[in-house]
Write a protein that holds these residues in place. Structure first.
Motif, mmCIF file in Angstrom:
data_model
loop_
_atom_site.group_PDB
_atom_site.id
_atom_site.type_symbol
_atom_site.label_atom_id
_atom_site.label_comp_id
_atom_site.label_asym_id
_atom_site.label_seq_id
_atom_site.Cartn_x
_atom_site.Cartn_y
_atom_site.Cartn_z
ATOM 1 N N ASP A 95 -24.245 -7.742 -9.686
ATOM 2 C CA ASP A 95 -23.716 -7.434 -8.292
ATOM 3 C C ASP A 95 -23.152 -8.623 -7.682
ATOM 4 O O ASP A 95 -21.908 -8.245 -6.943
ATOM 5 C CB ASP A 95 -24.641 -6.212 -7.865
ATOM 6 N N ALA A 96 -24.599 -9.126 -7.652
ATOM 7 C CA ALA A 96 -24.411 -10.584 -6.674
ATOM 8 C C ALA A 96 -22.432 -11.262 -7.164
ATOM 9 O O ALA A 96 -22.177 -12.180 -6.371
ATOM 10 C CB ALA A 96 -24.951 -11.665 -6.839
ATOM 11 N N TRP A 97 -22.881 -11.190 -8.838
ATOM 12 C CA TRP A 97 -21.551 -11.986 -9.590
ATOM 13 C C TRP A 97 -20.478 -11.807 -8.644
ATOM 14 O O TRP A 97 -19.427 -11.632 -8.300
ATOM 15 C CB TRP A 97 -21.804 -11.663 -11.325
ATOM 16 N N SER A 98 -19.852 -9.871 -8.602
ATOM 17 C CA SER A 98 -19.269 -9.232 -8.127
ATOM 18 C C SER A 98 -19.097 -9.140 -6.767
ATOM 19 O O SER A 98 -18.354 -9.981 -6.185
ATOM 20 C CB SER A 98 -19.765 -8.292 -8.890
ATOM 21 N N GLU A 99 -19.938 -9.306 -6.140
ATOM 22 C CA GLU A 99 -19.937 -9.837 -4.860
ATOM 23 C C GLU A 99 -19.473 -11.148 -3.924
ATOM 24 O O GLU A 99 -18.645 -12.114 -3.003
ATOM 25 C CB GLU A 99 -20.967 -9.405 -3.773
ATOM 26 N N SER A 100 -19.464 -12.088 -5.185
ATOM 27 C CA SER A 100 -19.389 -13.687 -4.830
ATOM 28 C C SER A 100 -18.160 -13.988 -5.021
ATOM 29 O O SER A 100 -17.525 -14.705 -4.186
ATOM 30 C CB SER A 100 -19.967 -13.814 -5.837
ATOM 31 N N MET A 101 -16.414 -12.464 -5.961
ATOM 32 C CA MET A 101 -15.977 -12.710 -5.211
ATOM 33 C C MET A 101 -15.139 -13.080 -3.801
ATOM 34 O O MET A 101 -13.957 -13.117 -3.664
ATOM 35 C CB MET A 101 -14.972 -11.953 -6.355
ATOM 36 N N ARG A 102 -15.859 -12.472 -3.584
ATOM 37 C CA ARG A 102 -15.952 -12.090 -1.555
ATOM 38 C C ARG A 102 -16.421 -13.074 -0.847
ATOM 39 O O ARG A 102 -16.485 -12.596 0.318
ATOM 40 C CB ARG A 102 -15.610 -10.252 -1.347
ATOM 41 N N ASN A 103 -17.488 -13.265 -1.229
ATOM 42 C CA ASN A 103 -18.530 -13.871 -0.194
ATOM 43 C C ASN A 103 -18.513 -15.235 -0.954
ATOM 44 O O ASN A 103 -19.455 -15.635 -1.591
ATOM 45 C CB ASN A 103 -19.617 -13.006 -0.395
ATOM 46 N N PRO A 104 -18.141 -16.343 -0.250
ATOM 47 C CA PRO A 104 -18.251 -18.296 -0.892
ATOM 48 C C PRO A 104 -18.975 -18.158 -0.778
ATOM 49 O O PRO A 104 -20.116 -19.115 -1.481
ATOM 50 C CB PRO A 104 -16.892 -18.334 0.751
#
Length: 193
Positions: A99-108
Motif C-alpha cells: 500500500d505504501a509503494w502505491s501511495e508513494s506515487m502521490r506522496n513525495p
C-alpha cells in the motif's frame, strides 16, 4: 500522548483501512486525541503517513538487524534473511508495504521514506552476498545486481501472494525464491532450505 504512541495507532488504522481510505480524523479518534495534536507533531497528513510507515518498517528492519547480528556464516544469514523478508503467517507488514509503494506515487514524503527503507534491505542482502562471495561460499560476481534481482523477485511474488490470495501459496513462493537464489549464487536449492 507520545509521538511513538501516535505512530503505533496510525499504523494500526492504516493497516486496517489502507492509506487511501484513512483520514487524519480516523487516526485522531483511534488515539483519543485531537487532529490538532496530530498536526502539531506531523504538520501534514502526508508527513504523518510517511512517519507511520517509517515507524512500521523500522520494526521490520530491527528484526533484520537482530538477524544479521546473531546469524553465523553468510549461508546461514542468507537463509534467515530470505525467510524473514518473505511473507509469512498473518503479518500485516507486507500489505502495508504494498500500500505504501502505491501511495508513494502521490506522496513525495512517503516515497522518500519508502525508497530509503527499501535500499536498506537491498544493502543488507548485498552485504551478505559480498561476504559469501569473499568466503568462497557463493559464486556471485555482482552482489549488488544479485541483491536487486532477488529482492525484486520476492517483492513481485509477494504482491501476488498478498493481493491475489489463491494464485500462489507462500510455500510455492519460498520454493521459487530458493531456486532463483540458488541459481544466482551457484548453490543447490536444498542448501537454502
Amino acid at each position: 500522548m507520545r509521538r511513538e504512541d501516535l505512530l503505533k495507532v496510525a499504523c494500526e488504522v492504516i493497516a486496517a483501512q489502507g492509506f487511501g481510505h484513512t483520514r487524519t480524523v480516523d487516526i485522531a479518534q483511534a488515539a483519543g486525541v485531537s487532529q490538532a495534536l496530530l498536526f502539531y507533531h506531523f504538520e501534514t497528513k502526508e508527513r504523518l503517513f510517511a512517519a507511520a510507515f517509517g515507524y512500521a518498517a523500522e520494526r521490520d528492519l530491527d528484526n533484520l538487524e537482530a538477524l544479521l547480528e546473531t546469524a553465523g556464516e553468510p549461508l546461514e544469514k542468507l537463509r534467515a534473511m530470505l525467510k524473514l523478508y518473505s511473507p509469512s503467517g498473518k503479518s500485516k507488514s507486507w500489505a502495508l508495504w504494498i500500500d505504501a509503494w502505491s501511495e508513494s506515487m502521490r506522496n513525495p514524503a512517503l516515497e522518500d521514506v519508502s525508497r530509503a527503507l527499501d535500499l536498506r534491505w537491498k544493502d543488507a542482502l548485498r552485504g551478505i552476498l559480498t561476504a559469501g562471495a569473499a568466503d568462497g561460499v557463493f559464486r556471485c560476481p555482482d552482489p549488488e545486481g544479485a541483491a536487486w534481482r532477488l529482492m525484486s523477485l520476492i517483492d513481485g511474488l509477494t504482491v501476488q501472494v498478498t493481493v491475489h490470495k489463491r494464485m500462489l501459496t507462500r510455500a510455492r513462493l519460498f520454493e521459487l525464491v530458493r531456486t532463483a537464489a540458488a541459481h544466482e549464487l551457484g548453490l543447490e536449492p536444498d542448501q537454502l532450505a
